[in-house]
Design an enzyme around this catalytic site. Sequence first.
Site, PDB file in Angstrom:
ATOM      1  N   ILE A 180       5.371   4.235   9.469  1.00 13.82           N
ATOM      2  CA  ILE A 180       4.111   4.978   9.636  1.00 13.82           C
ATOM      3  C   ILE A 180       2.952   4.003   9.881  1.00 13.82           C
ATOM      4  O   ILE A 180       1.879   4.386  10.314  1.00 13.82           O
ATOM      5  CB  ILE A 180       3.789   5.886   8.432  1.00 13.82           C
ATOM      6  CG1 ILE A 180       3.832   5.080   7.125  1.00 13.82           C
ATOM      7  CG2 ILE A 180       4.756   7.046   8.341  1.00 13.82           C
ATOM      8  CD1 ILE A 180       2.536   4.885   6.509  1.00 13.82           C
ATOM      9  N   ALA A 181       3.149   2.741   9.576  1.00 15.32           N
ATOM     10  CA  ALA A 181       2.122   1.735   9.868  1.00 15.32           C
ATOM     11  C   ALA A 181       2.808   0.391  10.053  1.00 15.32           C
ATOM     12  O   ALA A 181       3.762   0.073   9.353  1.00 15.32           O
ATOM     13  CB  ALA A 181       1.134   1.645   8.715  1.00 15.32           C
ATOM     14  N   ALA A 183       1.720  -3.449  10.042  1.00  9.63           N
ATOM     15  CA  ALA A 183       0.586  -4.340   9.771  1.00  9.63           C
ATOM     16  C   ALA A 183       0.991  -5.779  10.070  1.00  9.63           C
ATOM     17  O   ALA A 183       2.106  -6.040  10.523  1.00  9.63           O
ATOM     18  CB  ALA A 183       0.144  -4.163   8.338  1.00  9.63           C
ATOM     19  N   SER A 184       0.053  -6.689   9.809  1.00  7.41           N
ATOM     20  CA  SER A 184       0.291  -8.070  10.211  1.00  7.41           C
ATOM     21  C   SER A 184       1.481  -8.708   9.499  1.00  7.41           C
ATOM     22  O   SER A 184       2.245  -9.445  10.097  1.00  7.41           O
ATOM     23  CB  SER A 184      -0.964  -8.891   9.942  1.00  7.41           C
ATOM     24  OG  SER A 184      -1.398  -8.644   8.632  1.00  7.41           O
ATOM     25  N   GLY A 186       3.748  -6.917   7.438  1.00  4.25           N
ATOM     26  CA  GLY A 186       4.908  -6.062   7.209  1.00  4.25           C
ATOM     27  C   GLY A 186       4.703  -4.695   7.812  1.00  4.25           C
ATOM     28  O   GLY A 186       3.688  -4.452   8.471  1.00  4.25           O
ATOM     29  N   GLN A 187       5.699  -3.810   7.620  1.00  5.54           N
ATOM     30  CA  GLN A 187       5.488  -2.438   8.068  1.00  5.54           C
ATOM     31  C   GLN A 187       5.877  -1.478   6.964  1.00  5.54           C
ATOM     32  O   GLN A 187       6.647  -1.813   6.067  1.00  5.54           O
ATOM     33  CB  GLN A 187       6.215  -2.165   9.374  1.00  5.54           C
ATOM     34  CG  GLN A 187       7.710  -2.344   9.351  1.00  5.54           C
ATOM     35  CD  GLN A 187       8.256  -2.385  10.786  1.00  5.54           C
ATOM     36  OE1 GLN A 187       7.555  -2.775  11.721  1.00  5.54           O
ATOM     37  NE2 GLN A 187       9.501  -1.992  10.955  1.00  5.54           N
ATOM     38  N   VAL A 188       5.301  -0.271   7.057  1.00  7.34           N
ATOM     39  CA  VAL A 188       5.423   0.670   5.950  1.00  7.34           C
ATOM     40  C   VAL A 188       6.148   1.930   6.418  1.00  7.34           C
ATOM     41  O   VAL A 188       5.818   2.490   7.468  1.00  7.34           O
ATOM     42  CB  VAL A 188       4.014   1.030   5.403  1.00  7.34           C
ATOM     43  CG1 VAL A 188       4.104   2.062   4.294  1.00  7.34           C
ATOM     44  CG2 VAL A 188       3.309  -0.220   4.911  1.00  7.34           C
ATOM     45  N   LYS A 202       7.286  -0.818   1.814  1.00  4.52           N
ATOM     46  CA  LYS A 202       6.692  -1.865   2.657  1.00  4.52           C
ATOM     47  C   LYS A 202       7.730  -2.970   2.841  1.00  4.52           C
ATOM     48  O   LYS A 202       8.248  -3.505   1.848  1.00  4.52           O
ATOM     49  CB  LYS A 202       5.445  -2.385   1.937  1.00  4.52           C
ATOM     50  CG  LYS A 202       4.567  -3.270   2.751  1.00  4.52           C
ATOM     51  CD  LYS A 202       3.140  -3.175   2.212  1.00  4.52           C
ATOM     52  CE  LYS A 202       2.491  -4.520   2.078  1.00  4.52           C
ATOM     53  NZ  LYS A 202       1.104  -4.447   1.638  1.00  4.52           N
ATOM     54  N   ASP A 336      -9.329  -7.885   0.136  1.00  3.62           N
ATOM     55  CA  ASP A 336      -9.003  -7.361   1.464  1.00  3.62           C
ATOM     56  C   ASP A 336      -9.271  -5.854   1.534  1.00  3.62           C
ATOM     57  O   ASP A 336      -8.395  -5.081   1.914  1.00  3.62           O
ATOM     58  CB  ASP A 336      -7.495  -7.629   1.701  1.00  3.62           C
ATOM     59  CG  ASP A 336      -7.091  -7.422   3.159  1.00  3.62           C
ATOM     60  OD1 ASP A 336      -7.972  -7.378   4.023  1.00  3.62           O
ATOM     61  OD2 ASP A 336      -5.878  -7.300   3.418  1.00  3.62           O
TER      62      ASP A 336
END
Length: 684
Positions: A180-181, A183-184, A186-188, A202, A336
């Site tokens: 669903i996402a 990112a830099s 990892g992915q989720v 994640k 962050d």
Amino acid sequence: MNTTPSNQFSPEMNRVDAPSSQSVAAVSTELVADAEVVNSRRVKEITDDTWLGYDPIAIAQYYSSQPLKVFGRFISIFIPIVNFALGLWLDKITNKSKANLGKRAIQIRGLLTKLGPAYIKIGQALSTRPDLVPPQFLEELAQLQDNIPAFSNEIAYQFIEEELGDRPEAIYAEISDLPIAAASLGQVYKGKLWSGEEVAIKVQRPGLADSIALDLHVVRTLAIWAQTNFKQIRSNLVSIVDEFAERIFEEMDYENEGRNAERFAELYGSMQDIYVPSIYWQYTGRRVLTMEWITGTKLTNLEAVAAQGLDATYLVEVGVQCSLRQLLEHGFFHADPHPGNLLATPDGKLAYLDFGMMSQVKPYQRYGLVEAIVHLVNRDFDGLGRDFVKLEFLTPDTDLTPIIPALSYVFNSSLGATSTNIADLDFKSVTDQLSGVMYEFPFQVPAYYALILRSLATLEGIAISVDPNFKVLAKAYPYVAKRLLTDTAPDLRNSLKELLFKDGSFRWNRLENLLNNARSSDEYDLNQVIDQTLDFILSDRGTFIREYLADEIVRGLDNFGSNTLQSVTHAIQKGIGIKVPTPPVTAQPQSNGLEHIQRIWGILQQTKGFDPTMVLPKIPQILMKSETQSFGQKIASGLTQRMAARLIREVLLQDVPSGIAVNDSLSERRAPQPQLALPTRVRR
Ligand SMILES: Nc1ncnc2c1ncn2[C@@H]1O[C@H](COP(=O)(O)OP(=O)(O)OP(=O)(O)O)[C@@H](O)[C@H]1O
């Protein structure tokens, strides 16, 4: 579930100081040579399951045996960046900078995405720095947070199996077909446990440790080179890179992220309307994290937030209050908080995600920041100058003489000549103004401050998109006032004293201002303030306040009683046969101090949770104190002296010149006495 690293990089190892060579290659060679002297441990490999923590020396050693790899990477970074810079330069000389800005912004996003995770992280950091990056670039860089290509499910499933020791389908009843996402780092995926709970899974990107270590090694070598060759650079670039790199390495350890999430929940989870997802430790390893799924809308998606009937401004305020506690109270802060990491939940809470990058503000830095805010609000620029030394922006041997007027000039101009209102200060203009002063004088921006700035600037950025008039500092001051009034830390006690007394006189306005501000802070415990105020006033350190208060009370009570006394003495005079004209009803000037005390009483009455009877249980305890007894004696004797003097004047000395009016107990004691020679003045 967890593999033990074969090469442990200890962050405590010594670091190399900036060498004095001129070329990047020479810097790199020296760095490695120094590293060899300092560090006896050699790293054999950096792979996803053998790294742990950031150690620039160990990394430099490791890459010293692979000069071709380093050189190849340097070139692959250098060429596209120079290409991009050339484009900007061409735009400038052909006068097309403005026209091409949008195009260049898209280019830089593409470039950083192509360069990989470390550069995406750098781009993300820059996306929250309006002071360094033009607005169009900011918007594009902000998208780096969401639009990063995913890696394949096969690799993700393989990592899950390696980390958790079982096939994904044995652990999760459901797992989304696609992440669903992405990112830099990892992915989720969205998933469901066999026990029914919805979870976010994640999974880390493959080959991350090696690629990030190499990129950070190149960036650090460039930072050392730039620092050595450009004397204009005053900030410690190398320590900024190190601080940032340490955070990225920490972020790559998902077990660390899980621990951070739990600590964050412990410290801030009980705050009003803050929500922190819980961690499923049995399904978590260094490269896979399983946590509670949060249903929510990104705080920046204002329309969707409003469509749910939620108040985005309120949620931003919740975020600001939480940040203040992070930065100034516990020091453990989310470094962050980009817009994607803040979700508005359907029940009106603000949920925090992504605890990979947390940082620590040390106690002396926290107190220093509180003091700096107080000095800024009260335009005490001498104090602010000293705060900068305390906060390590300036070295202790810096001559503050030229800096203080410069600070005074920039802040007074950003506040406006007449305004003293904190609500008129906006964080961005304060930091912009400060940057100017920092550039002119030998300031060094400490590494921790860059992260704080980023964290606050992000929040203000979100806040301003919700409400253009939102002022982070205005929202912060009630909390700072509350801290000053309730925190017993000696540093803050001192700043309170410094704030309230100047050259021996008490600044009532400031106390009123603090009490007024503190009462709009949540968690303001008036009882605590009263307890601490009494403790302080009755302690050795409070002697000077007791003396001052006794004088004020005597003066106030005396003034209060004087009108009554006038009529009583008039009656006495008549009674003993002294002929006197009817006394003019003169308005006695009221004591300033008492006026303030009345106003403060008014503020207390309007404060949430105020109950006048709450002082009652404290009375026996107060009366037992010897300090109270001498305080009472001082008031009583002061009053007696004044009353006696007044009685003599009113009853017996009708024409005592007003110049010797008994206005204050000190002047009474010191006043020359000859005019009081009774016989010459008594009328019979
Ligand atoms: N617990 C969760 N519930 C719902 N969505 C989540 C959850 N955790 C992560 N997400 C989604 O996944 C996105 C990426 O997650 P996260 O920010 O933790 O990854 P990251 O690799 O640390 O990202 P970044 O590189 O931006 O720091 C989030 O912005 C959010 O949309």
